[in-house]
Write a protein that holds these residues in place. Structure first.
Motif, PDB file in Angstrom:
ATOM      1  N   ALA A 158       0.857  -1.185   0.000  1.00 54.45           N
ATOM      2  CA  ALA A 158       0.000   0.000   0.000  1.00 54.45           C
ATOM      3  C   ALA A 158       0.889   1.230   0.000  1.00 54.45           C
ATOM      4  CB  ALA A 158      -0.913   0.007   1.224  1.00 54.45           C
ATOM      5  N   MET A 159       0.537   2.211  -0.823  1.00 59.30           N
ATOM      6  CA  MET A 159       1.279   3.471  -0.876  1.00 59.30           C
ATOM      7  C   MET A 159       0.326   4.650  -0.912  1.00 59.30           C
ATOM      8  SD  MET A 159       4.492   3.207  -3.492  1.00 59.30           S
ATOM      9  CE  MET A 159       5.918   2.161  -3.159  1.00 59.30           C
ATOM     10  N   ILE A 160       0.675   5.674  -0.182  1.00 59.64           N
ATOM     11  CA  ILE A 160      -0.025   6.951  -0.237  1.00 59.64           C
ATOM     12  C   ILE A 160       1.018   7.979  -0.636  1.00 59.64           C
ATOM     13  CG2 ILE A 160      -1.404   8.643   1.015  1.00 59.64           C
ATOM     14  CD1 ILE A 160      -2.068   6.376   3.026  1.00 59.64           C
ATOM     15  N   GLY A 161       0.759   8.716  -1.707  1.00 60.86           N
ATOM     16  CA  GLY A 161       1.770   9.654  -2.173  1.00 60.86           C
ATOM     17  C   GLY A 161       1.185  10.827  -2.915  1.00 60.86           C
ATOM     18  N   LYS A 162       2.049  11.791  -3.177  1.00 57.05           N
ATOM     19  CA  LYS A 162       1.680  12.965  -3.954  1.00 57.05           C
ATOM     20  C   LYS A 162       2.875  13.414  -4.775  1.00 57.05           C
ATOM     21  CE  LYS A 162       2.492  15.933   0.097  1.00 57.05           C
ATOM     22  NZ  LYS A 162       1.859  16.911   1.005  1.00 57.05           N
ATOM     23  N   ARG A 163       2.639  14.323  -5.683  1.00 52.92           N
ATOM     24  CA  ARG A 163       3.700  14.780  -6.556  1.00 52.92           C
ATOM     25  C   ARG A 163       4.650  15.703  -5.790  1.00 52.92           C
ATOM     26  NH1 ARG A 163       5.074  12.020 -10.467  1.00 52.92           N
ATOM     27  NH2 ARG A 163       3.092  12.102 -11.573  1.00 52.92           N
ATOM     28  N   GLY A 164       5.946  15.444  -5.932  1.00 51.83           N
ATOM     29  CA  GLY A 164       6.953  16.285  -5.307  1.00 51.83           C
ATOM     30  C   GLY A 164       7.549  17.258  -6.302  1.00 51.83           C
ATOM     31  N   VAL A 165       8.650  17.887  -5.941  1.00 57.92           N
ATOM     32  CA  VAL A 165       9.296  18.853  -6.818  1.00 57.92           C
ATOM     33  C   VAL A 165       9.967  18.111  -7.974  1.00 57.92           C
ATOM     34  CG1 VAL A 165       9.664  20.533  -4.979  1.00 57.92           C
ATOM     35  CG2 VAL A 165      11.403  18.796  -5.428  1.00 57.92           C
ATOM     36  N   ASN A 166      10.085  18.817  -9.125  1.00 59.26           N
ATOM     37  CA  ASN A 166      10.733  18.263 -10.318  1.00 59.26           C
ATOM     38  C   ASN A 166      10.116  16.937 -10.760  1.00 59.26           C
ATOM     39  OD1 ASN A 166      12.576  20.426 -10.378  1.00 59.26           O
ATOM     40  ND2 ASN A 166      13.909  19.375  -8.900  1.00 59.26           N
ATOM     41  N   ASN A 167       8.788  16.847 -10.611  1.00 56.27           N
ATOM     42  CA  ASN A 167       8.033  15.685 -11.074  1.00 56.27           C
ATOM     43  C   ASN A 167       8.384  14.395 -10.333  1.00 56.27           C
ATOM     44  OD1 ASN A 167       5.903  14.946 -12.829  1.00 56.27           O
ATOM     45  ND2 ASN A 167       7.340  13.843 -14.140  1.00 56.27           N
ATOM     46  N   THR A 168       8.954  14.524  -9.141  1.00 55.44           N
ATOM     47  CA  THR A 168       9.229  13.340  -8.333  1.00 55.44           C
ATOM     48  C   THR A 168       7.969  12.905  -7.602  1.00 55.44           C
ATOM     49  OG1 THR A 168       9.941  14.705  -6.459  1.00 55.44           O
ATOM     50  CG2 THR A 168      11.651  13.978  -8.023  1.00 55.44           C
ATOM     51  N   ILE A 169       8.068  11.804  -6.873  1.00 53.11           N
ATOM     52  CA  ILE A 169       6.949  11.305  -6.086  1.00 53.11           C
ATOM     53  C   ILE A 169       7.327  11.366  -4.608  1.00 53.11           C
ATOM     54  CG2 ILE A 169       5.538   9.284  -5.527  1.00 53.11           C
ATOM     55  CD1 ILE A 169       5.824   8.402  -8.415  1.00 53.11           C
ATOM     56  N   LYS A 170       6.465  11.934  -3.818  1.00 51.01           N
ATOM     57  CA  LYS A 170       6.687  12.001  -2.379  1.00 51.01           C
ATOM     58  C   LYS A 170       5.791  10.979  -1.682  1.00 51.01           C
ATOM     59  CE  LYS A 170       6.675  15.106   1.607  1.00 51.01           C
ATOM     60  NZ  LYS A 170       6.382  16.491   2.083  1.00 51.01           N
ATOM     61  N   LEU A 196       4.785   2.263 -18.484  1.00 52.41           N
ATOM     62  CA  LEU A 196       4.759   3.699 -18.719  1.00 52.41           C
ATOM     63  C   LEU A 196       5.709   4.434 -17.777  1.00 52.41           C
ATOM     64  CD1 LEU A 196       0.908   4.306 -19.170  1.00 52.41           C
ATOM     65  CD2 LEU A 196       2.655   4.121 -20.956  1.00 52.41           C
ATOM     66  N   PHE A 197       5.875   3.902 -16.577  1.00 50.61           N
ATOM     67  CA  PHE A 197       6.700   4.542 -15.554  1.00 50.61           C
ATOM     68  C   PHE A 197       8.193   4.337 -15.795  1.00 50.61           C
ATOM     69  CE2 PHE A 197       8.515   4.171 -11.124  1.00 50.61           C
ATOM     70  CZ  PHE A 197       8.522   5.534 -10.861  1.00 50.61           C
ATOM     71  N   LEU A 198       8.572   3.142 -16.207  1.00 58.17           N
ATOM     72  CA  LEU A 198       9.988   2.796 -16.293  1.00 58.17           C
ATOM     73  C   LEU A 198      10.660   3.254 -17.584  1.00 58.17           C
ATOM     74  CD1 LEU A 198       9.938  -0.843 -14.842  1.00 58.17           C
ATOM     75  CD2 LEU A 198      10.788   1.224 -13.709  1.00 58.17           C
ATOM     76  N   PHE A 199       9.873   3.491 -18.645  1.00 62.18           N
ATOM     77  CA  PHE A 199      10.462   3.834 -19.937  1.00 62.18           C
ATOM     78  C   PHE A 199       9.966   5.193 -20.419  1.00 62.18           C
ATOM     79  CE2 PHE A 199      10.135  -0.825 -19.757  1.00 62.18           C
ATOM     80  CZ  PHE A 199      11.485  -1.155 -19.872  1.00 62.18           C
ATOM     81  N   LEU A 252      14.021   7.171  -8.583  1.00 64.84           N
ATOM     82  CA  LEU A 252      13.642   8.054  -7.484  1.00 64.84           C
ATOM     83  C   LEU A 252      14.600   7.845  -6.320  1.00 64.84           C
ATOM     84  CD1 LEU A 252       9.767   7.477  -7.529  1.00 64.84           C
ATOM     85  CD2 LEU A 252      10.981   9.479  -8.389  1.00 64.84           C
ATOM     86  N   PRO A 253      15.064   8.917  -5.706  1.00 62.62           N
ATOM     87  CA  PRO A 253      15.980   8.783  -4.570  1.00 62.62           C
ATOM     88  C   PRO A 253      15.387   7.913  -3.461  1.00 62.62           C
ATOM     89  CG  PRO A 253      15.832  11.074  -5.283  1.00 62.62           C
ATOM     90  CD  PRO A 253      14.767  10.328  -6.019  1.00 62.62           C
ATOM     91  N   GLN A 254      16.172   6.973  -2.981  1.00 59.83           N
ATOM     92  CA  GLN A 254      15.818   6.067  -1.881  1.00 59.83           C
ATOM     93  C   GLN A 254      14.694   5.088  -2.230  1.00 59.83           C
ATOM     94  OE1 GLN A 254      15.011   8.761   1.389  1.00 59.83           O
ATOM     95  NE2 GLN A 254      17.186   8.910   1.904  1.00 59.83           N
ATOM     96  N   LEU A 255      14.191   5.163  -3.455  1.00 60.80           N
ATOM     97  CA  LEU A 255      13.124   4.247  -3.876  1.00 60.80           C
ATOM     98  C   LEU A 255      13.512   3.505  -5.158  1.00 60.80           C
ATOM     99  CD1 LEU A 255      10.036   6.580  -3.283  1.00 60.80           C
ATOM    100  CD2 LEU A 255      10.704   4.637  -1.871  1.00 60.80           C
TER     101      LEU A 255
END
Length: 388
Positions: free
Chosen positions: A17-29, A190-193, A350-353
């Motif tokens: 399960a993940m809960i997230g939102k868009r971070g800076v520079n199109n990253t995922i928080k 779509l995410f990886l390429f 993504l950093p740390q992910l």
């Protein structure tokens, strides 16, 4: 749920399960995340269906606790084993040349959707492999261009109704008010390429704990995908059986192995039974068992691609993700040797992910966030019919 979106990913060994939102520079928080082990599935069948509710509830509860929110709406990834992909050539003609709109793209996808009355499956995603106009050009984005005709090859991702019904029942039991279903392998691809990479063809191998999927994709859609019941857990099981050690010790031993080492007699791997006791195992035997397991998976991959009805460049490299093989040191090189193809490990950038086993879950989260952003900006095209 304010401040983010929530997804649930059914892996063959863990529910994430993940809960997230868009971070800076199109990253995922990530503001909440939980991984819970469960019995998993194989060949489209859950091993312990009665335990799914407990695993889902625990995963969601842990993520909610971390994020300090309550999940009311949930996006659920449907694994490859519970989906099929169908591609159709579709054409819509107009009385005269006109500017193509997002609504025209919607109408094209809807016209090709002949699966509403399917007895076993329902459409969950519709995506373009490519579009065509009256000059026969193939392109990815037709919105804004003039033409008297809009056509294209459209990919429809269909999920088993039995999976959707079972999961909907679980959602009611755990208190989730509503949910939507998404193709996990589509989201992952779509995410990886990048768009440029997918303009050609890509082959993605997701080897998990119990199952492995093989996906052929192009443009923004899936041309074909396959799956078979072999994964990293089977290699662990082989180590456990042949060396007569518990499964968890075999898993630890597998993670210590380095297949690229030129082992010699006397080389050993160590595992700790407790703080004071250490057991050793011949490195050459351990590596041989692991490599034999990879050989079996490689044969499954070759069988899948040999039965694919689509022509694709034979020079294409293979891309490996998931936690089943990518976590074994030297497995990529050995798989490349067996398949006689370049094999590249792909993971979230993504950093740390940036771990391969998170590719599916983060792909789902990224897809949902992009869809939400596209809806807010009222854009058409790429995500107009992301969800069926």
């Amino acid at each position: 749920m304010s401040g983010g979106v929530a997804i649930l990913d059914f892996g063959s060994g863990k529910i994430t399960a993940m809960i997230g939102k868009r971070g800076v520079n199109n990253t995922i928080k990530i503001i909440g995340m939980s991984e819970v082990e469960y019995a998993g599935f194989s060949d489209g069948v859950f091993f312990e269906p009665s335990q799914i509710s407990y695993a889902v509830a625990k995963s969601l509860s842990n993520a909610e606790s971390t994020a300090q929110v309550q999940i009311k709406h949930l996006f659920i990834g449907v694994p490859a084993e519970f989906t099929i992909s169908k591609c159709k050539e579709v054409i819509v003609s107009y009385p005269k040349r006109k500017t193509i709109t997002a609504e025209d793209v919607d109408q094209l996808f809807t016209k090709g959707n002949e699966f509403d009355n399917h007895s076993q499956y329902q459409v969950i995603n519709m995506q373009p492999i490519y579009f065509t106009l009256d000059d026969e050009r193939r392109l990815i984005q037709p919105v804004g261009l003039k033409s008297s005709r809009l056509g294209g090859l459209v990919s429809y991702s269909l999920a088993e109704k039995s999976f959707i019904e079972r999961v909907n029942t679980v959602m009611k039991e755990v208190g989730v008010e509503s949910c939507e279903f998404v193709s996990s392998i589509l989201a992952e691809t779509l995410f990886l390429f990048s768009d440029v990479k997918r303009d050609g063809y890509v082959i993605l191998i997701d080897s998990g704990h119990i199952t492995t999927s093989v996906t052929l994709a192009r443009g923004d859609g899936i041309l074909a995908h396959f799956s078979f019941p072999l994964g990293g857990g089977h290699i662990t099981g082989d180590l456990s059986q042949y060396l007569s050690i518990p499964f968890n010790k075999a898993e630890a031993l597998k993670r210590k192995a380095v297949l690229s080492l030129d082992t010699s007699e006397g080389d050993v791997y160590e595992t700790h039974i407790n703080r004071d006791e250490v057991l050793t195992y011949p490195a050459d035997i351990v590596n041989e068992i692991i490599m034999e397991g990879i050989n079996k998976i490689a044969k499954g991959i070759e069988k899948c691609l040999n039965t694919c009805s689509y022509d694709f460049p034979q020079s294409l490299p293979y891309h490996l993700t998931g936690g089943g093989l990518a976590s074994i040191k030297g497995a990529r090189d050995y798989l490349s040797k067996v398949l006689r193809k370049p094999v590249h490990v792909v993971a979230p950038s993504l950093p740390q992910l940036n771990r391969p086993h998170l590719s599916s879950a983060l792909g789902l989260l990224d897809m949902v966030l992009r869809s939400e952003e596209g809806h807010e900006k009222k854009k058409g095209g790429f995500f107009t019919r992301l969800f069926g």
